[in-house]
Design a protein around this motif. Structure first.
Motif, mmCIF file in Angstrom:
data_model
loop_
_atom_site.group_PDB
_atom_site.id
_atom_site.type_symbol
_atom_site.label_atom_id
_atom_site.label_comp_id
_atom_site.label_asym_id
_atom_site.label_seq_id
_atom_site.Cartn_x
_atom_site.Cartn_y
_atom_site.Cartn_z
ATOM 1 N N GLN A 197 0.976 -1.302 -0.076
ATOM 2 C CA GLN A 197 -0.124 0.158 0.083
ATOM 3 C C GLN A 197 0.861 1.191 -0.058
ATOM 4 O O GLN A 197 0.240 2.337 -0.187
ATOM 5 C CB GLN A 197 -0.889 0.143 1.382
ATOM 6 N N HIS A 198 2.201 1.307 0.254
ATOM 7 C CA HIS A 198 3.053 2.381 0.169
ATOM 8 C C HIS A 198 4.382 2.232 -0.442
ATOM 9 O O HIS A 198 5.257 3.023 -0.155
ATOM 10 C CB HIS A 198 3.423 2.481 1.734
ATOM 11 N N TYR A 199 4.405 1.372 -1.669
ATOM 12 C CA TYR A 199 5.205 1.123 -2.160
ATOM 13 C C TYR A 199 5.834 2.399 -3.271
ATOM 14 O O TYR A 199 7.078 2.568 -3.324
ATOM 15 C CB TYR A 199 5.281 -0.008 -3.431
ATOM 16 N N ASP A 200 4.939 3.398 -3.218
ATOM 17 C CA ASP A 200 5.387 4.672 -4.046
ATOM 18 C C ASP A 200 5.607 5.666 -3.079
ATOM 19 O O ASP A 200 5.924 6.952 -3.718
ATOM 20 C CB ASP A 200 3.840 5.097 -4.549
ATOM 21 N N THR A 201 5.877 5.673 -1.845
ATOM 22 C CA THR A 201 6.567 6.637 -1.172
ATOM 23 C C THR A 201 7.768 6.584 -1.142
ATOM 24 O O THR A 201 8.695 5.821 -1.688
ATOM 25 C CB THR A 201 6.071 6.182 0.387
ATOM 26 N N PRO A 202 8.398 7.900 -0.740
ATOM 27 C CA PRO A 202 9.892 8.061 -1.061
ATOM 28 C C PRO A 202 11.030 6.807 -0.320
ATOM 29 O O PRO A 202 12.019 6.787 -0.978
ATOM 30 C CB PRO A 202 10.261 9.608 -0.279
ATOM 31 N N SER A 203 10.491 6.553 0.764
ATOM 32 C CA SER A 203 11.737 5.526 1.547
ATOM 33 C C SER A 203 10.589 4.419 2.027
ATOM 34 O O SER A 203 10.533 4.044 3.416
ATOM 35 C CB SER A 203 12.061 6.202 2.731
ATOM 36 N N PRO A 204 10.383 3.486 1.093
ATOM 37 C CA PRO A 204 9.259 2.230 1.586
ATOM 38 C C PRO A 204 9.836 1.397 2.409
ATOM 39 O O PRO A 204 9.612 0.618 3.316
ATOM 40 C CB PRO A 204 8.803 1.546 0.197
ATOM 41 N N GLY A 207 10.258 2.578 5.775
ATOM 42 C CA GLY A 207 8.860 2.391 6.376
ATOM 43 C C GLY A 207 8.561 0.679 6.806
ATOM 44 O O GLY A 207 7.909 0.620 7.870
ATOM 45 N N ARG A 239 6.593 -1.933 -7.774
ATOM 46 C CA ARG A 239 6.732 -0.896 -8.495
ATOM 47 C C ARG A 239 6.620 -1.047 -9.998
ATOM 48 O O ARG A 239 5.582 -0.652 -10.746
ATOM 49 C CB ARG A 239 7.704 0.036 -8.354
ATOM 50 N N GLY A 262 6.761 5.890 -7.980
ATOM 51 C CA GLY A 262 7.456 6.078 -6.762
ATOM 52 C C GLY A 262 9.179 6.330 -7.334
ATOM 53 O O GLY A 262 9.766 6.338 -6.742
#
Length: 296
Positions: A197-204, A207, A239, A262
Motif C-alpha cells: 500500500q506504500h511502495y510509491d512513497t519516498p522511503s518504503p 517504512g 513498482r 515512486g
C-alpha cells in the motif's frame, strides 16, 4: 495433401485412455514398451503445482533415460522440463520452463542452469534437449522441431499458414515479477502488506523497518530469508508490476508513470523496466495496451 513427413504417436505407461486436466479425452497409441525407438520425445505440461514433488513417474523416467541413451531428441513444453530434471537429464545443462516454475526448478535442481527469461532453450550433447517456456511458447517448440527434422522452409510455411508469431522477446514481458506473498514469518508478512500500500512513497524500505519493529540489519536478514529478495528488490518488483498495469490501461506519459509508482528519476525507471521486463516501457505499452483494449 502429399505424404506426411512426421508420424506423431501418443504413448503412456499402460496404453489406457485417460482424461487430461483440461477435460479432453486422450487415447494413447501404444505403451512405453510397445513404442518403436522414437526420433523425438515430447513431454507436455504436467499440470502440477510449482513445489509439488514428482512421484509415480519411475517407469517414464527410465524410458526417457533409455531414449536419451539411444540418441532421441528430448523436448519438453512448459512444466514438462521438470520431468527431465527429475530424471537427471538436465544436470549441468541450460534449461527453461514456465516463468512461474523457474524458481522452483532452480531450487530443487541446483545443478541445472535455469534461464527464466527465455522462451526456448536448446542444450545438451548434440543439442538434443529442447525446452519451451510457458503457455503458447510450445508453438515455438513445434516450429523448431519441424525446422530441424523437416526443414526451415516447411517451418516458415507452417508459421505463415497458422499466423504464428515467434516469441523473440522471450518470457520476460509476460511474466508477473512479484512472487506469492509469504506468510511463514508473520512479521515479514505484515510488512509485505504494508509495502503493497506504500511502495510509491519516498522511503518504503525504511517504512517497512519501522513497521517491523526490528533493527534495520535484522529486518533485512529476515526479509531476504523469507522472500529470497532484498527489501529494495521487492519494492522494485511491486513498482514495476504496477507500472505494467498503468501502461496497459492508460496513455499517461512514461515520466508520469515513473512518478506514479515512486521513481523520481524517469531515466532510472526506464533502465530498470527494460532490464527486468525485457522491453522498454513504450514497447511494453505498444504490445499489451492494444491487447487489453481489444479484450475490453
Amino acid at each position: 495433401m502429399g505424404e506426411p513427413r512426421l508420424k506423431p504417436v501418443i504413448v503412456s505407461r499402460d496404453g489406457c485412455g485417460f482424461r487430461a486436466a483440461n477435460g479432453a479425452w486422450i487415447e494413447p497409441d501404444a505403451t512405453l514398451g510397445e513404442c518403436p525407438a522414437p526420433t523425438v520425445v515430447c513431454i507436455p505440461d504436467l499440470f502440477v503445482a510449482p513445489e509439488a514433488r514428482l512421484e509415480g513417474y519411475a517407469e517414464e523416467i527410465a524410458w526417457l533415460r533409455t531414449c536419451r541413451r539411444d540418441g532421441a531428441l528430448l523436448a519438453a513444453a512448459c512444466t514438462g522440463a521438470l520431468l527431465l530434471a527429475e530424471a537427471g537429464l538436465l544436470d549441468g545443462e541450460d534449461a527453461t520452463t514456465h516463468w512461474a516454475y523457474c524458481d522452483a526448478l532452480a531450487r530443487r535442481f541446483p545443478r541445472v542452469r535455469v534461464h527464466a527469461h527465455r522462451s526456448l532453450v536448446v542444450a545438451g550433447e548434440g543439442q538434443r534437449l529442447i525446452m519451451a517456456g510457458g503457455g503458447t511458447s510450445w508453438v515455438d517448440l513445434a516450429l523448431f522441431l519441424v525446422a530441424r527434422l523437416v526443414g526451415v522452409d516447411e517451418a516458415m510455411h507452417l508459421a505463415r499458414i497458422n499466423l504464428i508469431d515467434w516469441h523473440q522477446d522471450g518470457q520476460q514481458p509476460y511474466a508477473a515479477l512479484t512472487r506469492s506473498r509469504q506468510v511463514a514469518d508473520a512479521c515479514i508478512a505484515r510488512c509485505q502488506v504494508w509495502v503493497a500500500q506504500h511502495y510509491d512513497t519516498p522511503s518504503p524500505v525504511a517504512g517497512m523497518v519501522r513497521e517491523s519493529g526490528l533493527t534495520e540489519r535484522s529486518f533485512k536478514r529476515r526479509f531476504k530469508a523469507a522472500t529470497g529478495m532484498t527489501p529494495m528488490e521487492y519494492v522494485h518488483t511491486l513498482r514495476l508490476e504496477e507500472a505494467k498495469q498503468i501502461l496497459e490501461s492508460g496513455d499517461a506519459p512514461i515520466d508520469e508513470v515513473a512518478e506514479q509508482v515512486g521513481y523520481a528519476d524517469p531515466s532510472f525507471f526506464r533502465r530498470l523496466f527494460g532490464r527486468r521486463v525485457g522491453l522498454t516501457p513504450s514497447q511494453y505499452r505498444r504490445r499489451f495496451r492494444a491487447m487489453r483494449l481489444s479484450l475490453q
